[in-house]
Design a protein around this motif. Structure first.
Motif, PDB file in Angstrom:
ATOM      1  N   ASP A 302       7.369  19.519  24.117  1.00 51.19           N
ATOM      2  CA  ASP A 302       7.018  19.205  22.730  1.00 51.19           C
ATOM      3  C   ASP A 302       7.389  17.785  22.337  1.00 51.19           C
ATOM      4  OD1 ASP A 302       5.937  21.726  22.006  1.00 51.19           O
ATOM      5  OD2 ASP A 302       7.964  22.549  21.946  1.00 51.19           O
ATOM      6  N   GLN A 304      10.462  16.556  22.439  1.00 51.02           N
ATOM      7  CA  GLN A 304      11.835  16.463  21.939  1.00 51.02           C
ATOM      8  C   GLN A 304      12.716  15.941  23.079  1.00 51.02           C
ATOM      9  OE1 GLN A 304      12.119  16.976  18.807  1.00 51.02           O
ATOM     10  NE2 GLN A 304      10.327  18.229  18.370  1.00 51.02           N
TER      11      GLN A 304
ATOM     12  N   PRO B  56       9.837  18.220  12.760  1.00 47.73           N
ATOM     13  CA  PRO B  56      11.185  17.948  13.251  1.00 47.73           C
ATOM     14  C   PRO B  56      11.196  17.218  14.587  1.00 47.73           C
ATOM     15  CG  PRO B  56      10.704  20.292  13.398  1.00 47.73           C
ATOM     16  CD  PRO B  56       9.558  19.658  12.672  1.00 47.73           C
ATOM     17  N   PHE B  57      12.187  16.328  14.717  1.00 44.72           N
ATOM     18  CA  PHE B  57      12.357  15.553  15.946  1.00 44.72           C
ATOM     19  C   PHE B  57      13.842  15.529  16.293  1.00 44.72           C
ATOM     20  CE2 PHE B  57      12.500  11.124  17.978  1.00 44.72           C
ATOM     21  CZ  PHE B  57      12.076  11.598  19.212  1.00 44.72           C
ATOM     22  N   SER B  58      14.103  15.510  17.586  1.00 49.03           N
ATOM     23  CA  SER B  58      15.496  15.531  18.053  1.00 49.03           C
ATOM     24  C   SER B  58      16.283  14.298  17.621  1.00 49.03           C
ATOM     25  CB  SER B  58      15.509  15.627  19.584  1.00 49.03           C
ATOM     26  OG  SER B  58      14.683  14.618  20.148  1.00 49.03           O
ATOM     27  N   ASP B  59      15.599  13.179  17.376  1.00 43.00           N
ATOM     28  CA  ASP B  59      16.283  11.926  17.070  1.00 43.00           C
ATOM     29  C   ASP B  59      15.684  11.238  15.841  1.00 43.00           C
ATOM     30  OD1 ASP B  59      18.167  11.208  19.630  1.00 43.00           O
ATOM     31  OD2 ASP B  59      16.465  12.471  20.165  1.00 43.00           O
ATOM     32  N   PRO B  60      15.886  11.856  14.679  1.00 41.34           N
ATOM     33  CA  PRO B  60      15.243  11.325  13.451  1.00 41.34           C
ATOM     34  C   PRO B  60      15.996  10.121  12.894  1.00 41.34           C
ATOM     35  CG  PRO B  60      16.487  13.309  12.919  1.00 41.34           C
ATOM     36  CD  PRO B  60      16.656  13.084  14.409  1.00 41.34           C
ATOM     37  N   GLN B  68      18.453  14.998   8.480  1.00 40.89           N
ATOM     38  CA  GLN B  68      18.804  15.176   9.909  1.00 40.89           C
ATOM     39  C   GLN B  68      19.143  16.639  10.195  1.00 40.89           C
ATOM     40  OE1 GLN B  68      22.164  12.826  11.386  1.00 40.89           O
ATOM     41  NE2 GLN B  68      21.529  11.230   9.974  1.00 40.89           N
ATOM     42  N   GLU B  72      17.498  19.479  12.664  1.00 41.00           N
ATOM     43  CA  GLU B  72      18.248  20.249  13.671  1.00 41.00           C
ATOM     44  C   GLU B  72      18.053  21.750  13.470  1.00 41.00           C
ATOM     45  OE1 GLU B  72      22.378  19.033  13.964  1.00 41.00           O
ATOM     46  OE2 GLU B  72      21.822  16.935  14.300  1.00 41.00           O
ATOM     47  N   LEU B  75      14.497  22.758  14.542  1.00 42.60           N
ATOM     48  CA  LEU B  75      14.349  22.814  16.002  1.00 42.60           C
ATOM     49  C   LEU B  75      15.021  24.069  16.550  1.00 42.60           C
ATOM     50  CD1 LEU B  75      14.888  19.057  16.966  1.00 42.60           C
ATOM     51  CD2 LEU B  75      12.746  20.343  17.082  1.00 42.60           C
ATOM     52  N   ALA B  79      10.784  25.209  15.854  1.00 47.38           N
ATOM     53  CA  ALA B  79       9.673  24.404  15.339  1.00 47.38           C
ATOM     54  C   ALA B  79       9.284  23.307  16.331  1.00 47.38           C
ATOM     55  CB  ALA B  79      10.058  23.776  14.007  1.00 47.38           C
ATOM     56  N   SER B  80       8.026  22.903  16.266  1.00 44.66           N
ATOM     57  CA  SER B  80       7.489  21.835  17.115  1.00 44.66           C
ATOM     58  C   SER B  80       6.251  21.300  16.408  1.00 44.66           C
ATOM     59  CB  SER B  80       7.098  22.395  18.478  1.00 44.66           C
ATOM     60  OG  SER B  80       6.039  23.320  18.308  1.00 44.66           O
ATOM     61  N   ASN B 107       7.217  10.193  19.030  1.00 50.42           N
ATOM     62  CA  ASN B 107       7.236  10.794  20.367  1.00 50.42           C
ATOM     63  C   ASN B 107       6.511  12.134  20.490  1.00 50.42           C
ATOM     64  OD1 ASN B 107       7.981  10.167  23.099  1.00 50.42           O
ATOM     65  ND2 ASN B 107       9.301  11.979  22.978  1.00 50.42           N
ATOM     66  N   PRO B 108       6.699  13.063  19.545  1.00 44.60           N
ATOM     67  CA  PRO B 108       5.947  14.323  19.684  1.00 44.60           C
ATOM     68  C   PRO B 108       4.428  14.097  19.706  1.00 44.60           C
ATOM     69  CG  PRO B 108       7.772  14.630  18.172  1.00 44.60           C
ATOM     70  CD  PRO B 108       7.700  13.150  18.456  1.00 44.60           C
TER      71      PRO B 108
END
Lengths: 405, 269
Positions: A302, A304, B56-60, B68, B72, B75, B79-80, B107-108
């Motif tokens: 995805d 991530q 959502p993104f791992s590194d916002p 933030q 988290e 995710l 969610a994606s 990135n997603p």
């Protein structure tokens, strides 16, 4: 020498900060102005004789350069092949190559007139190198460090505090280097008027990959000259570990146009490439966008970013400098791995055979160099970047041995 | 294309009525993936004009602590980007009018592929995208793909954006311009109304696109103050906090309803 029609590596990145499809500037609009300003300042200063002289002076008298190129005779014997030469970045002030860059960026910070510097750090080496130059110039210094790394690397945390830096443990995400970098970016976006961000590796938005490379290229320029002086020719191969990739690009860059010199970047294989628990985006990653640039990343389906694993905190990063991504794609540099076990073996081997305690990061390069040397002829020469000293890692190694220090 | 996009329609209607837009942000999947569509409908029922759905993104990198943590939690709830598109599709089963924008990181989208993303966004009923870390110089290809599908690409302008860039970005922007009211991350607290007014007046000389103001807007009073000089207010962190603090879906709906209604009334006063 480069052949006609070959790539001239000294001309990269292009004007917009790209190395082929990699690099660039993927940041929020608020930071673009600061990056433009930094780029303009760097373009103006990088060939300015006074700036160059000031940098050279600091490298000679503060860092202690040039660092020796040392023939590791017993290690060579044990490997049983090509001669292994160590570029001794571990002998620099603060114990690693990181200070080459922080000394350079500190000069830029001074020119910018900003009185506060910030940095991200993983193992703490870049944090210490930044706190060091900040102390020397009387600049206020804040270092962001993942809360997990703060726990793992307490001696470096204390060193930074002794140097007068504020160390902020970062609690978000995986609480490691990538999260520290996110938090440093957030600080910068908030305090962009009075703060200079000293990025510690050849990643981040343009112009950082370029300027961090340029400041670390002293490693390769010296190694090139020393090779000619000490063994009368260019090395047959260069070997360096790659996390973000600043020590590797520093060694490689001045040799890139020498097509006869082979280069090997050694990523952290962690528990083994097949386990997925490693930090080797160039070997087992995919191109994406993180921390302001396009490069190879460790991510899930995805998009991530996923957690990385390495015995060495300094290689524990899911991305890699964009220039390495490009050098991989065009085949100029081969990117290989050494896993945790191989790195630990190399750590012990170098310590016992040469009396040199290498950083666990650099131990990855030593591990691969020994394998490579065995496949090469005795009259050939390998230069290995011994990017840092291992004193900081004795607690990690002791814990693996079940010893309390 | 001449066909109107939902974002354009909404701003045209608001201008006709002499009203300001209320743009509301929640993170897709925060509070449970199964509850997001209900929360979106609640935002609309309480007076939101446009929904910005956070992907959502791992590194916002651009978010303050509140959002933030929302990323988290989302995710952790699974969610994606793909799931976000599915949520918009579900939302459209009931609501064919309210514009929905996906706000997230590059990135997603890169992972899915820009073309595949643009196709999927159109198919799901998305109206535009705002990609925080895709500034004008890197946004060309995605902008073109969105434009071909009559989708809007929303750009940020900030207090640090130079005049030259304002010209460049407003040339590339569509839908509306998102003016970031302060130097900082989302949820920061140092809103300077004089600076917002001056900057909006300056930007206005470059574009006729609606100008909406976000970052640092916490209640009806601040929403009304910033939108006095623009065409709308964008609110995020207080809504994400409300979702976090709510014990269940009913409580989250009630809490969002209260905050959004108060802002709506303040804007329409």
């Amino acid at each position: 020498m480069s052949k006609p029609g070959a790539i001239d590596f000294s001309t990269f990145p292009d004007a917009s900060g790209h190395f082929g499809p990699y690099g660039g500037r993927f940041v929020s609009e608020t930071l673009i102005g600061a990056l433009d300003e930094l780029q303009a300042m760097y373009s103006r200063l990088k060939d300015n004789p006074e700036f160059v002289a000031a940098f050279d002076y600091d490298l000679a008298h503060y860092v202690g350069r040039p660092s020796p190129l040392y023939l590791a005779e017993r290690l060579t014997q044990q490997a049983g092949g090509a001669r292994i030469w160590l570029k001794r970045e571990d002998l620099n002030h603060t114990g690693a190559h990181k200070v080459n860059n922080t000394v350079g960026q500190a000069l830029l910070a001074k020119h910018s007139g900003k009185r506060r510097v910030i940095a991200e750090t993983g193992a703490g080496q870049h944090g210490v190198a930044t706190a060091t130059v900040a102390a020397r110039l009387g600049l206020q210094c804040t270092v962001y460090m993942g809360a997990e790394d703060v726990k793992r690397q307490s001696p470096n945390v204390y060193r930074m505090k002794l140097l007068g830096a504020e160390v902020v443990p970062v609690q978000s995400g995986s609480k490691t280097l990538k999260d520290a970098m996110n938090e440093a970016m957030r600080d910068w976006v908030t305090n962009v008027d009075n703060t200079f961000y000293i990025i510690g590796t050849v990643a981040g938005p343009h112009p950082y990959p370029q300027l961090v490379r340029d400041f670390n290229s002293i490693i390769g320029r010296e190694a090139r000259r020393q090779s000619l002086e000490q063994f009368g020719q260019l090395p047959d191969a260069l070997v360096a570990c790659v996390g973000g990739g600043s020590n590797a690009i520093g060694l490689f860059h001045p040799f890139l146009n020498d097509s006869e010199v082979q280069m090997f970047g050694v990523e952290a294989g962690g528990e083994g490439l097949s386990t997925g628990r490693h930090a080797a985006p160039l070997n087992d990653g995919i191109p994406g966008v993180l921390h302001g640039n396009r490069t190879y990343l460790m991510e899930d389906e995805d998009g991530q970013i996923i957690e990385t694993h390495s015995v060495s905190a300094g290689l524990d990063y899911p991305g890699v400098g964009p220039e390495h991504a490009w050098l991989k794609d065009i085949g100029r540099v081969q990117y290989v791995t050494a896993d945790d076990k191989e790195a630990l073996e190399a750590f012990r081997r170098l310590t016992r055979t040469e009396g040199i305690l290498p950083a666990l990061e650099s131990s990855h390069a030593v591990a691969y160099a020994m394998k490579l040397a065995a496949e090469m002829a005795p009259e050939q020469n390998i230069v290995v970047n011994l990017s840092g000293r291992g004193d900081k890692d004795i607690f990690t190694v002791a814990a693996i041995d079940g010893i309390e220090v | 294309m001449t066909e109107q996009n939902r974002i354009d329609c909404r701003f045209a209607r608001l201008r006709g009525e002499g009203r300001k837009a209320l743009v509301t942000y929640i993170v897709a999947g925060d509070g449970g993936l199964e509850n997001t569509v209900a929360l979106m409908h609640q935002l609309v029922a309480s007076g939101a004009d446009i929904i910005e759905l956070g992907v959502p993104f791992s590194d916002p990198m651009a978010e303050g602590p509140v959002i933030q943590k929302g990323h988290e939690r989302a995710l952790a709830n699974g969610a994606s980007l793909r799931k976000c598109l599915g949520l918009v599709r579900d939302f459209r089963q009931v609501d064919a009018e309210t514009p929905v924008i996906l706000m997230g990181y590059a990135n997603p989208i890169q992972r899915m592929g820009e073309r595949a993303f643009a196709d999927a966004a159109l198919e799901a009923g998305v109206d535009g995208a705002l990609t925080v870390d895709l500034p004008a110089e890197e946004a060309g290809p995605l902008s073109a793909l969105l434009a071909e599908r009559n989708l809007r690409n929303i750009f940020l302008l900030t207090p640090t954006t130079s005049e030259e860039r304002i010209r460049e970005i407003t040339g590339l922007a569509s839908g509306f311009v998102y003016y970031v009211s302060l130097k900082g991350v989302t949820g920061a607290g140092h809103l300077d109304l004089d600076s917002v007014r001056d900057n909006l007046e300056h930007i206005r000389t470059f574009t006729d696109l609606p100008l909406c103001v976000g970052f640092g807007i916490k209640d009806g009073t601040s929403a009304r103050s910033v939108s006095a000089h623009g065409d709308g207010a964008i609110v995020g962190s207080v809504l994400v906090s409300a979702v976090d603090e709510a014990a269940d879906l009913a409580a989250a709906k009630a809490s969002l309803g209260e905050i959004v209604s108060e802002m709506r009334q303040a804007l329409d006063r």
